[in-house]
Design a protein around this motif. Structure first.
Motif, PDB file in Angstrom:
ATOM      1  N   ASN A 127      -6.796   1.367  -0.941  1.00 31.87           N
ATOM      2  CA  ASN A 127      -5.632   1.802  -1.637  1.00 31.87           C
ATOM      3  C   ASN A 127      -5.454   1.344  -2.843  1.00 31.87           C
ATOM      4  OD1 ASN A 127      -5.353   3.785   0.363  1.00 31.87           O
ATOM      5  ND2 ASN A 127      -3.533   2.575   1.181  1.00 31.87           N
ATOM      6  N   VAL A 128      -5.645   0.018  -3.020  1.00 30.51           N
ATOM      7  CA  VAL A 128      -5.604  -0.805  -4.134  1.00 30.51           C
ATOM      8  C   VAL A 128      -6.640  -0.500  -5.100  1.00 30.51           C
ATOM      9  CG1 VAL A 128      -5.253  -3.158  -5.601  1.00 30.51           C
ATOM     10  CG2 VAL A 128      -4.014  -2.702  -2.988  1.00 30.51           C
ATOM     11  N   VAL A 129      -7.772  -0.624  -4.523  1.00 33.30           N
ATOM     12  CA  VAL A 129      -9.163  -0.302  -5.376  1.00 33.30           C
ATOM     13  C   VAL A 129      -9.130   1.215  -5.959  1.00 33.30           C
ATOM     14  CG1 VAL A 129     -11.467   0.127  -5.325  1.00 33.30           C
ATOM     15  CG2 VAL A 129     -10.686  -2.053  -4.072  1.00 33.30           C
ATOM     16  N   SER A 130      -8.518   2.154  -5.300  1.00 30.41           N
ATOM     17  CA  SER A 130      -8.400   3.379  -5.837  1.00 30.41           C
ATOM     18  C   SER A 130      -7.563   3.555  -7.093  1.00 30.41           C
ATOM     19  CB  SER A 130      -8.050   4.404  -4.531  1.00 30.41           C
ATOM     20  OG  SER A 130      -8.766   4.511  -3.639  1.00 30.41           O
ATOM     21  N   GLU A 131      -6.405   2.857  -6.899  1.00 29.89           N
ATOM     22  CA  GLU A 131      -5.376   3.109  -7.852  1.00 29.89           C
ATOM     23  C   GLU A 131      -5.737   2.233  -9.283  1.00 29.89           C
ATOM     24  OE1 GLU A 131      -2.314   3.229 -10.202  1.00 29.89           O
ATOM     25  OE2 GLU A 131      -2.276   4.023  -8.440  1.00 29.89           O
ATOM     26  N   LEU A 132      -6.632   1.151  -9.006  1.00 31.13           N
ATOM     27  CA  LEU A 132      -7.422   0.533 -10.184  1.00 31.13           C
ATOM     28  C   LEU A 132      -8.902   1.082 -10.622  1.00 31.13           C
ATOM     29  CD1 LEU A 132      -6.486  -3.211  -9.469  1.00 31.13           C
ATOM     30  CD2 LEU A 132      -5.371  -1.533 -10.885  1.00 31.13           C
ATOM     31  N   ARG A 133      -8.910   2.475 -10.167  1.00 33.61           N
ATOM     32  CA  ARG A 133     -10.053   3.130 -10.496  1.00 33.61           C
ATOM     33  C   ARG A 133     -11.550   2.438 -10.261  1.00 33.61           C
ATOM     34  NH1 ARG A 133      -6.027   5.458 -11.249  1.00 33.61           N
ATOM     35  NH2 ARG A 133      -5.896   7.253 -12.786  1.00 33.61           N
ATOM     36  N   GLY A 134     -11.655   1.902  -8.841  1.00 28.49           N
ATOM     37  CA  GLY A 134     -12.897   1.270  -8.483  1.00 28.49           C
ATOM     38  C   GLY A 134     -13.096  -0.255  -8.858  1.00 28.49           C
ATOM     39  N   GLU A 135     -12.087  -0.817  -9.171  1.00 27.23           N
ATOM     40  CA  GLU A 135     -11.990  -2.379  -9.340  1.00 27.23           C
ATOM     41  C   GLU A 135     -12.433  -2.930  -8.103  1.00 27.23           C
ATOM     42  OE1 GLU A 135      -9.188  -5.825 -11.094  1.00 27.23           O
ATOM     43  OE2 GLU A 135      -9.312  -3.942 -12.309  1.00 27.23           O
ATOM     44  N   LYS A 136     -13.685  -3.693  -8.117  1.00 18.38           N
ATOM     45  CA  LYS A 136     -14.141  -4.525  -6.963  1.00 18.38           C
ATOM     46  C   LYS A 136     -13.108  -5.603  -6.657  1.00 18.38           C
ATOM     47  CE  LYS A 136     -18.905  -2.891  -7.125  1.00 18.38           C
ATOM     48  NZ  LYS A 136     -20.281  -3.540  -7.300  1.00 18.38           N
ATOM     49  N   ILE A 137     -12.703  -5.954  -5.535  1.00 17.31           N
ATOM     50  CA  ILE A 137     -11.724  -7.151  -5.309  1.00 17.31           C
ATOM     51  C   ILE A 137     -12.285  -7.883  -4.299  1.00 17.31           C
ATOM     52  CG2 ILE A 137      -9.380  -7.445  -4.572  1.00 17.31           C
ATOM     53  CD1 ILE A 137      -8.672  -4.651  -5.391  1.00 17.31           C
ATOM     54  N   ASP A 138     -12.642  -9.204  -4.566  1.00 19.57           N
ATOM     55  CA  ASP A 138     -12.654 -10.341  -3.504  1.00 19.57           C
ATOM     56  C   ASP A 138     -11.694 -11.006  -3.038  1.00 19.57           C
ATOM     57  OD1 ASP A 138     -15.472  -9.466  -4.078  1.00 19.57           O
ATOM     58  OD2 ASP A 138     -15.912 -11.422  -5.376  1.00 19.57           O
ATOM     59  N   ILE A 139     -11.367 -10.584  -1.620  1.00 22.91           N
ATOM     60  CA  ILE A 139     -10.241 -11.465  -1.080  1.00 22.91           C
ATOM     61  C   ILE A 139     -10.713 -12.738  -0.567  1.00 22.91           C
ATOM     62  CG2 ILE A 139      -7.996 -11.066   0.260  1.00 22.91           C
ATOM     63  CD1 ILE A 139      -8.503  -8.087  -0.073  1.00 22.91           C
ATOM     64  N   ILE A 140     -10.105 -13.861  -0.871  1.00 19.79           N
ATOM     65  CA  ILE A 140     -10.650 -15.231  -0.154  1.00 19.79           C
ATOM     66  C   ILE A 140      -9.622 -16.160   0.164  1.00 19.79           C
ATOM     67  CG2 ILE A 140     -12.776 -15.099  -1.731  1.00 19.79           C
ATOM     68  CD1 ILE A 140     -11.412 -17.342  -3.235  1.00 19.79           C
ATOM     69  N   PRO A 141      -9.769 -16.887   1.267  1.00 18.66           N
ATOM     70  CA  PRO A 141      -8.687 -17.726   1.618  1.00 18.66           C
ATOM     71  C   PRO A 141      -8.609 -18.831   0.658  1.00 18.66           C
ATOM     72  CG  PRO A 141     -10.659 -17.640   3.190  1.00 18.66           C
ATOM     73  CD  PRO A 141     -11.301 -16.945   2.163  1.00 18.66           C
ATOM     74  N   TRP A 142      -7.524 -19.203   0.337  1.00 12.35           N
ATOM     75  CA  TRP A 142      -7.133 -20.257  -0.459  1.00 12.35           C
ATOM     76  C   TRP A 142      -7.015 -21.510   0.129  1.00 12.35           C
ATOM     77  CZ3 TRP A 142      -2.793 -23.789  -0.546  1.00 12.35           C
ATOM     78  CH2 TRP A 142      -2.746 -24.580  -1.845  1.00 12.35           C
TER      79      TRP A 142
END
Length: 388
Positions: free
Chosen positions: A262-277
């Motif tokens: 849903n977030v990627v769609s809002e940002l027009r396909g911006e790839k998102i890496d979610i990593i543990p801090w």
């Protein structure tokens, strides 16, 4: 009588229609009469204007000071003449006389109208400023109105906002009437009223989108520790959990990736890496370079510099297209990152060892190093879910 009724009616109408405080309207009327009178008398007299609620009129008074010898006949009166008006008056007292204000009523009404319009605008601007200044760093939805010199003007309902060209996402195209979501980054009061500044490229935009999509983030169970973006291309989000039973990465990804999508769609396909801090900078760097697998990390804590060793087949993945992956990882960790392949690292170590003259410790590239082998770092990192 007709004038007083019309004036009363005008006041009540303004108060009702414009929603302005009654006292503000009355003060505007009084000021208008006073301004008109001072203009006529060229500011030579000491005048006051007061609204009389019983008669519905703005009354005008002229005041003179009782003196022994008159110097300014417009503002002073001698004691003998003053005692003809008031036998008990003393030197230094002030005498007031009501003047005929009927000649100023029409002028006052016109002037008051302008004053009231101005006060309405000021009140509306102040209200809008206070409303939106409290909403700074919130995501808001508006409608595209028009372009001005590359900037996008957005209608928010009660106010108009600006999405500067530098805050717009690359390759995004909007037309008048389109709906748009953006982050309020600033609000300034200008001579033309409040100016609301929006952004779609700010890192906080990404964080706020996840806050809206992920209940665990909104509730504070999952914390977003750091965000970096190449707007429209790629982003990295470092998250941690305040509950050992909640996986922060999994919570942000959602069931079958629904939340992150849903977030990627809002940002027009911006790839998102979610990593543990992680507080461990070496482990955090390994996570940040995901999806590349790290073999070894050398840490110089004093200068916040990292030398990262990766397998030959992981080198291009770690660096990323045009160096994007390592650049984002460096910004995320706040460290300078130098990536080498295992072959290059071994070659450099061999050269350093061959030139060793016994005065320095061989193979020590930094002043202070913390060498962490792949068994110590990547095994832990591999157990944590990463998503691209």
């Amino acid at each position: 009588m007709e004038t007083s009724i019309s004036l009363k009616h005008a006041i009540e109408q303004i108060v009702k229609e414009k929603g302005i405080d009654r006292q503000v309207v009355l003060e505007a009327m009084e000021q208008a009469v006073l301004t008109a009178a001072n203009k006529k008398y060229r500011n030579t007299r000491d005048l006051e204007a007061h609204y009389n609620p019983e008669t519905g009129e703005v009354e005008l008074f002229e005041f003179v000071t009782v003196v022994e010898e008159v110097v300014d006949s417009y503002k002073e009166i001698d004691i003998e003449e003053a005692r003809e008006v008031d036998p008990d008056v003393e030197i230094g007292d002030s005498l007031g006389e009501k003047l005929d204000a009927s000649g100023f009523t029409r002028i006052a009404a016109q002037t008051a109208k302008q004053v009231i319009i101005q006060k309405v605008r000021e009140a509306e601007r102040e209200t809008i400023f206070n409303e939106y200044s409290d909403r700074q760093w919130e995501i808001i939805t508006g409608m595209v109105r028009r372009f001005e010199k590359g900037d996008l003007l957005v209608d928010l309902g009660r106010a108009e906002a600006v999405l500067p060209s530098k805050e717009q996402m690359p390759r995004e195209v909007y037309r008048p009437g389109d709906r748009i979501r953006a982050l309020i980054t600033d609000i300034r009061m200008t001579t033309k009223g409040p100016q609301i500044i929006l952004s779609r490229t700010h890192p906080s935009m990404l964080a706020k989108l996840f806050e809206a999509e992920v209940p665990e983030v909104a509730e504070g169970i999952v914390e977003i520790n750091a965000v970096v973006r190449d707007p429209g291309s790629r982003a990295k989000l470092a998250v941690s959990s305040n509950d050992s039973d909640v996986d922060p990465v999994g919570a942000c990804v959602g069931m079958r990736g629904a939340r992150v999508q849903n977030v990627v769609s809002e940002l027009r396909g911006e790839k998102i890496d979610i990593i543990p801090w992680s507080e461990d900078i070496a482990r955090f760097a390994c996570n940040a370079l995901s999806p590349a697998q790290v073999s070894k990390v050398f840490v110089d804590e004093d200068s916040r510099a990292l030398e990262v060793i990766v397998a030959e087949d992981q080198l291009s993945l770690a660096i990323g297209k045009r160096g994007q992956n390592v650049s984002l990882a460096a910004r995320l960790t706040g460290c300078r990152i130098d990536i080498k392949s295992e072959a290059k690292a071994a070659e450099a170590e061999l050269q350093e060892f061959s030139s060793y003259d016994g005065t320095e410790t061989p193979g020590q590239e930094f002043n202070e190093t913390d060498v962490q082998e792949v068994e110590q770092v990547t095994e832990a990192a591999a157990s944590e879910e990463k998503t691209e």
